[in-house]
Enzyme design. Sequence first.
Site, PDB file in Angstrom:
ATOM      1  N   VAL A  31       0.862  -1.176   0.000  1.00  0.00           N
ATOM      2  CA  VAL A  31       0.000   0.000   0.000  1.00  0.00           C
ATOM      3  C   VAL A  31       0.893   1.219   0.000  1.00  0.00           C
ATOM      4  CG1 VAL A  31      -1.755   1.305   1.230  1.00  0.00           C
ATOM      5  CG2 VAL A  31      -1.827  -1.190   1.255  1.00  0.00           C
TER       6      VAL A  31
ATOM      7  N   ASP B 291      17.809   6.252  -3.333  1.00  0.00           N
ATOM      8  CA  ASP B 291      16.990   5.720  -2.242  1.00  0.00           C
ATOM      9  C   ASP B 291      17.482   4.331  -1.862  1.00  0.00           C
ATOM     10  OD1 ASP B 291      15.052   5.881  -0.323  1.00  0.00           O
ATOM     11  OD2 ASP B 291      13.408   5.237  -1.619  1.00  0.00           O
TER      12      ASP B 291
END
Length: 840
Positions: A507, A623
């Site tokens: 999610v 990242d």
Amino acid sequence: MAILLPLLLFSVTISTVSPAPTKPDTFKPPDNYLIDCGSSSQTTLPDRRTFSSDSSSSQYLKYDGREINVHDQSAKVPLPIYKSAKVFNAKATYSFHVTKPGWHWVRLHFNPVKNNEFKLDETKFSVVACNTLVLLHEYTPKAIEMQEYLMNVTTPNVNIVFSGEKDSPAFVNAIEVVSAPDMLIPEHADALFPVGKKVDGMTRFSFQKMYRLNVGGGEIGPGNDTLGRHWDTDRKYQKVQSGAKSVSIAPNVVTYLEGGSPLIAPPTVYASAVQMGNSETSSPNFNVTWQFDLDHSYPYLVRLHFCDIVSKSLNELYFNVYVGGKIAVSALDLSTVTGGLSVAYYKDLFVEASLVSNPFLVQIGPLNEPIGTKNAILNGVEILRINNSVNSLDGVFGADGRSVTGPSRGTVAAVGFAMMFGAFAGLGAMAVKWQKRPQDWQKKNSFSSWLLPLHAGDSSFMASSKTSLGSKKSAFYSSTMGMGRYLSFAELQEATKNWDSNSIIGVGGFGNVYLGVLDDGTKVAVKRGNSQSEQGIHEFQTELQMLSKLRHRHLVSLIGYCDENAEMILVYEYMKHGSMRDHLYGKNLPAISWKQRLEMCIGAVRGLHYLHTGAASAIIHRDVKSTNILLDENFIAKMSDFGLSKDVGMGEAHVSTAVKGSFGYLDPEYFRKQQLTDKSDVYSFGVVLLEVLCARPAIDPALPREQVNLAEWAMQWKRKGLLEKIIDPHLVGHINPESMNKCAEAAEQCLSEYGVDRPTMGDVLWSLEYALQLQDQGNTEEGSNGPGSCLANGAPLAPAVDNRPVTTPAQASENPAEVQVIEEHSGTAMFAHHANLNSR
């Protein structure tokens, strides 16, 4: 909510109070309006201040309703202004002419006076000042209260509008509108976090007084303060009263720095203090703590007052100051700052409350060094709330109806530091989620689900469409762009069992990620964009562009996509064993051996080295973290999530760009300079190596302050030569010390403050391969069945330690219900490498 940069960045430069041409001891306000609302005559208080009546003929009040004055003669109140009140059954406006623009106090006094017509303790009303600033929203005074505000007035009048909510009346007992000196609020303040940053434009804000404490002393009333302020005592806010001891001197002994002034705080505040309660003991090692209840959705200005009234000579007292669980001032030496004893000094800090501890703490503690006396002091504390992005000091709605939850959402309506604090929106969400996590959070979410990446300043590549992700699909998603197989929406709907919620394995801001099975039996991870969200659209585009041109054994690959109608869907092959982080901590999976950890790291470094050197232009991942290192069925590690990646042109050493990354992994040099280099990835990978060694998160707010940041904490133990004391207990006795030290040295080099001092990914690869050789040598001596040995398929066995069983990778669960719910950019349990596209 917070990035904790390396320890070097936590040093705070102590500067003296900004000098002023004169040292004013008194201040005569150009505007001094004192109104006793509802009274028929003027009222004089014990401090000799006189409040005027606001009768029906009052020049200050514009009111279309009927005159309603309430008065309770029997009421026992501290001041006579609380005996009467003006009640409004329609909108009412008080207007006060401004003689000189600038800072003004606005003080509103409330007491729900008992009367036969209204139950004032059940009313609900709002108050707006100067047409735009919300002072109170749906407010119900339950007892005697005074709300104090400080606003920089630039209009000819200060208008204060009272309006009841849903037929409820509004009321007020007294109003003060009084000029304040310009020096009261500086133009700049130091940010508590990130350390070293200056917050500009402080004079553009409005403030609400939350706490004002005379620490160690008694209550100070308006009549004894240079600006009519009220100072409360601090005793009830002390967390452990036995650890604090009050001390005081005569106020006339207190002096001020050149440019300082009693207007900041009267001598009475500096003449009292709290010191450590048992500071005379041989080894005092505790903090004195004050605890405050604050709404963490606002930023605050915290002003700390100091005056060394305990030392007998200079350079005796050194101590640390903590605010919100973070170091605010390290090794504060008041005698050096002020040049003497009993000299007033104050420190302003801009605090983004969502990034700090809850409840909010102010602490002082001794310096853990063999210098000076083991003591710490504090003389005064002021905490002022700052208006939010819709110019409200109470609630999420602005005077124009805008909400902070709408498109204009932000923390502070400022231009001077929008970039800096925009970068920290992720940590605010992190802090809220951490505080509100359910008891079974480990079952529902991985750690990565709340450790969100930073996104600041990028515009959406589909900005013209807020509701349709596919409205400009032809511009970016042509099937000729090498993005693999085109999959119809019907195919993906069938593969995910009509987007069954039980198939959700992720999610995030884009939407949900589903585990699906294609018609040929291939398991896939299906990332479906949310048509109601624009979050991360730019990153969505970037990932498509990157994955369409990158092919490597240690990088994830895209299987296909779908862009039917308004849909925007990416399809990746399912990664059976999820992220590397899941196998280190947080998921109760079987422990993995040191050799296997090294092999995973080596795979990830090979992928990063390819990005930096193997493509037509260097690509910086931006990242790098353990949740973005994914594991296939054979535990082969692959880098994932290229949504933040950036190309660096030929011949360019860096690319200037907004700060993005994940908390705990962010390169401090990149943060300071906003210049992204391949060494930024190197720094982040250094943190990953420490995760692998210590099996704990890069940032863990639940730990003691000195342990929250893994990079700082582990490097402190490394420099002491005691790293083995903090490594994963499952590795103790199963790791070759030389191999561990080689890996730790590589991590330390990666974490160098300056990028020029860090190794390349090629250098890191060499170091890890050497560490693997050292571990193999050690395991050979132990025997072929030692904890570093491998299975026939190449996957090492995990040691049985602390009741965690030895298992093979094939025994890992494939049940989607056990796959963690993740944040979109965490990469956990989502992707697999498309085997026929792998290339070295």
